[in-house]
Design a protein around this motif. Sequence first.
Motif, PDB file in Angstrom:
ATOM      1  N   THR A   1       0.838  -1.189   0.000  1.00 55.27           N
ATOM      2  CA  THR A   1       0.000   0.000   0.000  1.00 55.27           C
ATOM      3  C   THR A   1       0.876   1.243   0.000  1.00 55.27           C
ATOM      4  O   THR A   1       2.032   1.199   0.455  1.00 55.27           O
ATOM      5  N   PRO A   2       0.366   2.368  -0.500  1.00 55.54           N
ATOM      6  CA  PRO A   2       1.182   3.603  -0.490  1.00 55.54           C
ATOM      7  C   PRO A   2       1.696   3.956   0.899  1.00 55.54           C
ATOM      8  O   PRO A   2       2.841   4.393   1.051  1.00 55.54           O
ATOM      9  N   ALA A   3       0.867   3.770   1.912  1.00 56.34           N
ATOM     10  CA  ALA A   3       1.292   4.103   3.278  1.00 56.34           C
ATOM     11  C   ALA A   3       2.442   3.198   3.728  1.00 56.34           C
ATOM     12  O   ALA A   3       3.406   3.662   4.352  1.00 56.34           O
ATOM     13  N   LEU A   4       2.360   1.910   3.392  1.00 59.16           N
ATOM     14  CA  LEU A   4       3.409   0.968   3.793  1.00 59.16           C
ATOM     15  C   LEU A   4       4.708   1.262   3.053  1.00 59.16           C
ATOM     16  O   LEU A   4       5.793   1.217   3.647  1.00 59.16           O
ATOM     17  N   VAL A   5       4.603   1.561   1.767  1.00 59.13           N
ATOM     18  CA  VAL A   5       5.797   1.908   0.986  1.00 59.13           C
ATOM     19  C   VAL A   5       6.463   3.147   1.566  1.00 59.13           C
ATOM     20  O   VAL A   5       7.689   3.226   1.682  1.00 59.13           O
ATOM     21  N   ARG A   6       5.636   4.118   1.961  1.00 57.11           N
ATOM     22  CA  ARG A   6       6.191   5.339   2.549  1.00 57.11           C
ATOM     23  C   ARG A   6       6.908   5.045   3.869  1.00 57.11           C
ATOM     24  O   ARG A   6       7.980   5.567   4.134  1.00 57.11           O
ATOM     25  N   ASP A   7       6.322   4.179   4.680  1.00 59.98           N
ATOM     26  CA  ASP A   7       6.932   3.830   5.965  1.00 59.98           C
ATOM     27  C   ASP A   7       8.256   3.092   5.792  1.00 59.98           C
ATOM     28  O   ASP A   7       9.166   3.232   6.616  1.00 59.98           O
ATOM     29  N   LEU A   8       8.356   2.298   4.726  1.00 60.71           N
ATOM     30  CA  LEU A   8       9.536   1.466   4.530  1.00 60.71           C
ATOM     31  C   LEU A   8      10.547   2.080   3.557  1.00 60.71           C
ATOM     32  O   LEU A   8      11.556   1.457   3.239  1.00 60.71           O
ATOM     33  N   ALA A   9      10.283   3.309   3.098  1.00 56.61           N
ATOM     34  CA  ALA A   9      11.163   3.923   2.094  1.00 56.61           C
ATOM     35  C   ALA A   9      12.575   4.112   2.640  1.00 56.61           C
ATOM     36  O   ALA A   9      13.568   3.844   1.952  1.00 56.61           O
ATOM     37  N   GLY A  10      12.679   4.575   3.886  1.00 57.73           N
ATOM     38  CA  GLY A  10      14.000   4.780   4.467  1.00 57.73           C
ATOM     39  C   GLY A  10      14.766   3.479   4.606  1.00 57.73           C
ATOM     40  O   GLY A  10      15.973   3.418   4.318  1.00 57.73           O
ATOM     41  N   ALA A  11      14.075   2.419   5.055  1.00 59.51           N
ATOM     42  CA  ALA A  11      14.725   1.112   5.185  1.00 59.51           C
ATOM     43  C   ALA A  11      15.175   0.591   3.828  1.00 59.51           C
ATOM     44  O   ALA A  11      16.274   0.038   3.690  1.00 59.51           O
ATOM     45  N   ALA A  12      14.333   0.777   2.799  1.00 57.04           N
ATOM     46  CA  ALA A  12      14.690   0.314   1.454  1.00 57.04           C
ATOM     47  C   ALA A  12      15.898   1.067   0.915  1.00 57.04           C
ATOM     48  O   ALA A  12      16.767   0.481   0.254  1.00 57.04           O
ATOM     49  N   LEU A  13      15.975   2.351   1.213  1.00 55.13           N
ATOM     50  CA  LEU A  13      17.117   3.139   0.760  1.00 55.13           C
ATOM     51  C   LEU A  13      18.403   2.658   1.423  1.00 55.13           C
ATOM     52  O   LEU A  13      19.451   2.552   0.768  1.00 55.13           O
ATOM     53  N   ALA A  14      18.318   2.345   2.717  1.00 56.82           N
ATOM     54  CA  ALA A  14      19.502   1.826   3.418  1.00 56.82           C
ATOM     55  C   ALA A  14      19.937   0.488   2.835  1.00 56.82           C
ATOM     56  O   ALA A  14      21.133   0.240   2.625  1.00 56.82           O
ATOM     57  N   VAL A  15      18.965  -0.383   2.559  1.00 59.59           N
ATOM     58  CA  VAL A  15      19.266  -1.688   1.973  1.00 59.59           C
ATOM     59  C   VAL A  15      19.912  -1.520   0.596  1.00 59.59           C
ATOM     60  O   VAL A  15      20.909  -2.173   0.270  1.00 59.59           O
ATOM     61  N   ALA A  16      19.351  -0.622  -0.220  1.00 59.22           N
ATOM     62  CA  ALA A  16      19.880  -0.418  -1.568  1.00 59.22           C
ATOM     63  C   ALA A  16      21.306   0.141  -1.526  1.00 59.22           C
ATOM     64  O   ALA A  16      22.181  -0.292  -2.289  1.00 59.22           O
ATOM     65  N   ALA A  17      21.529   1.112  -0.648  1.00 57.85           N
ATOM     66  CA  ALA A  17      22.867   1.704  -0.548  1.00 57.85           C
ATOM     67  C   ALA A  17      23.892   0.658  -0.142  1.00 57.85           C
ATOM     68  O   ALA A  17      24.985   0.575  -0.726  1.00 57.85           O
ATOM     69  N   LEU A  18      23.548  -0.144   0.853  1.00 57.82           N
ATOM     70  CA  LEU A  18      24.481  -1.175   1.298  1.00 57.82           C
ATOM     71  C   LEU A  18      24.716  -2.217   0.211  1.00 57.82           C
ATOM     72  O   LEU A  18      25.854  -2.626  -0.033  1.00 57.82           O
ATOM     73  N   ALA A  19      23.636  -2.660  -0.439  1.00 61.03           N
ATOM     74  CA  ALA A  19      23.776  -3.676  -1.483  1.00 61.03           C
ATOM     75  C   ALA A  19      24.676  -3.181  -2.609  1.00 61.03           C
ATOM     76  O   ALA A  19      25.530  -3.924  -3.108  1.00 61.03           O
ATOM     77  N   ALA A  20      24.507  -1.922  -3.006  1.00 67.46           N
ATOM     78  CA  ALA A  20      25.322  -1.381  -4.092  1.00 67.46           C
ATOM     79  C   ALA A  20      26.783  -1.265  -3.676  1.00 67.46           C
ATOM     80  O   ALA A  20      27.686  -1.712  -4.396  1.00 67.46           O
ATOM     81  N   ILE A  21      27.023  -0.691  -2.500  1.00 66.65           N
ATOM     82  CA  ILE A  21      28.408  -0.463  -2.061  1.00 66.65           C
ATOM     83  C   ILE A  21      29.130  -1.784  -1.853  1.00 66.65           C
ATOM     84  O   ILE A  21      30.245  -2.000  -2.359  1.00 66.65           O
ATOM     85  N   GLU A  22      28.497  -2.696  -1.100  1.00 65.54           N
ATOM     86  CA  GLU A  22      29.173  -3.954  -0.789  1.00 65.54           C
ATOM     87  C   GLU A  22      29.405  -4.790  -2.043  1.00 65.54           C
ATOM     88  O   GLU A  22      30.472  -5.389  -2.217  1.00 65.54           O
ATOM     89  N   SER A  23      28.434  -4.836  -2.943  1.00 66.98           N
ATOM     90  CA  SER A  23      28.573  -5.644  -4.157  1.00 66.98           C
ATOM     91  C   SER A  23      29.664  -5.098  -5.075  1.00 66.98           C
ATOM     92  O   SER A  23      30.463  -5.863  -5.631  1.00 66.98           O
ATOM     93  N   LEU A  24      29.706  -3.786  -5.240  1.00 65.90           N
ATOM     94  CA  LEU A  24      30.713  -3.194  -6.112  1.00 65.90           C
ATOM     95  C   LEU A  24      32.114  -3.349  -5.531  1.00 65.90           C
ATOM     96  O   LEU A  24      33.075  -3.624  -6.262  1.00 65.90           O
ATOM     97  N   LEU A  25      32.237  -3.174  -4.222  1.00 71.01           N
ATOM     98  CA  LEU A  25      33.541  -3.372  -3.602  1.00 71.01           C
ATOM     99  C   LEU A  25      33.997  -4.819  -3.738  1.00 71.01           C
ATOM    100  O   LEU A  25      35.161  -5.101  -4.045  1.00 71.01           O
TER     101      LEU A  25
END
Length: 567
Positions: free
Chosen positions: A255-279
């Motif tokens: 739901t839009p509300a759930l996506v909004r609540d989890l947006a920060g967590a998803a951003l943290a996951v994406a940042a870590l996945a990108a950095i760790e995988s590329l390194l």
Amino acid sequence: MRDLLPSRSDYDLRPRTLRSDLLAGVTVGVVALPLALAFGVSSGVGPAAGLVTAVVAGVVAAVFGGSHLQISGPTGAMAVVLAPIVAQHGVGSVALVTLLGGALVLACGVLRLGRVVTYVPWPVVEGFTLGIAAIIFLQQVPAAVGVAAETGHNTLVTAVRSVGAALWPSGAVVDGTVVEGVVHGSGTPAWVWTLTVVAVVAVVMLVLPHVARALPASLVAVALVTVLAEVLHAPVPRIGELPDALPLPVLPDATPALVRDLAGAALAVAALAAIESLLSARVAAGMSAEADPDAPADAYHPDRELVGQGLASLASGVFGGIPATGAIARTAVNVRTGARTRLSAVVHALVILAVIYLATGPVGRIPLAALAGVLMVTSFRMIGARTIRSVLASSRPDALTFVVTAVVTVAFDLIVAVQIGLVVAAFFTLRSLARATSVHRDPLPGPAREGDEHIALFRIDGAMFFGAADRILGEVTAASVRDDVLVVVLRLSHLRVMDATGGRALADLVAELERRGMTVLVKGVQPEHGKLLRAVGLRHAVRPDEAVELARARVREALLRGTRGEA
């Protein structure tokens, strides 16, 4: 987009290469099995999620990723990020976070942002790694002492409280039962059993490589303590029931509300996945080049790697797994065992898949403390003593950046640590760059002439940017006024970097000197700086070979008129 998609050249099916890939894949699969279980448990989602991620994400990342040798799956760093997300939003949120994070990583790959990781300084990366290792170790303390981990607290606080609960029991948990810290019928504290399991695993993992390097130490350690626990009927918590097949793909509710609540967590996951995988992929490419001088030069494509990791997390989320990243330790095993192509990563995932369909019963009897022991030893192996000494001995700013990043990683979270580490590193870099920027008064070329004492030729070296602009302006103005200068020549041919603040400072410098009755000539303007200087209103540039003669002519005119103001 063609270079972001799989191609036939990704594989080499010649018998010799095929044999090397199969052997490496089986070896890595055996090594990855206990780690997949352990990271699944450590994340708070469960061991089954770790297995699913290793299989599904492992295959997808191998096929679509940008590294020929990368092994992907659940990792300790991602488990560290997921644990507080699970505690705050529940296990049900992980699937959506995985999908959102995967979509962000995929978008980064399509937008060609793979080179961004090269801007992460070495001290930040090492501090980040040290912090992750510390958190992984601390996360295992509750299982190692046989108590239930409290949620909602910092990892360090939880570890300390777990030790206190074990030594001064008020409700230790064994096999899901509160037993006041003592196993029923034995009188033995629960932590004695679990710590014994951890100790046996650690000893085997540390000693076995020196005795029989061909054997997978972590798997042998886990198998040994599992057999001993069964024979001795040890009252220690076990993994429990596991699925004997891959789950069917299911899309989570969004739901839009759930996506909004989890947006920060998803951003943290994406940042870590990108950095760790590329390194990890970059490290794999370097190891491959060292091990095999004939290794292909294009063994690492950062943008395609992000596409592959994004698709891997999307697939993992649909099948009930957790976000995937490149795994440095497993990738290193893959390279060292002779892998040549990405086929070895596919084989590694198939080995784990075979375990799911053929051996979930025995795997379910593995003590949780055994997985804690595996991760504790793994965390120590992540910390390279030589690397730490190198960082600390390199320079004071780099050492401080390293320590700050590590401490913030443990005290707060990984993404905040990287952000603060980058800010600290950027501050010291800009300070160093500002100190390297200097202004020198050069002698005029050729034989001295009458009136040369009224000409000042200043050479500005380094970078003219916001960190150095005010200092340069002050030095030139003070020297010009002090020495009764009539004409100032600014030589910019050695100026390598200039930003808008630096350009504006030069314009202000010219205006200030002219206000004081001096003529200002600018020579040696770099082509890339000309547009910026014209934009801020500085139009005093002359040809380098004309600057000094023009300055002398202006001085003669001023001396003949006898007035400084008309120069």
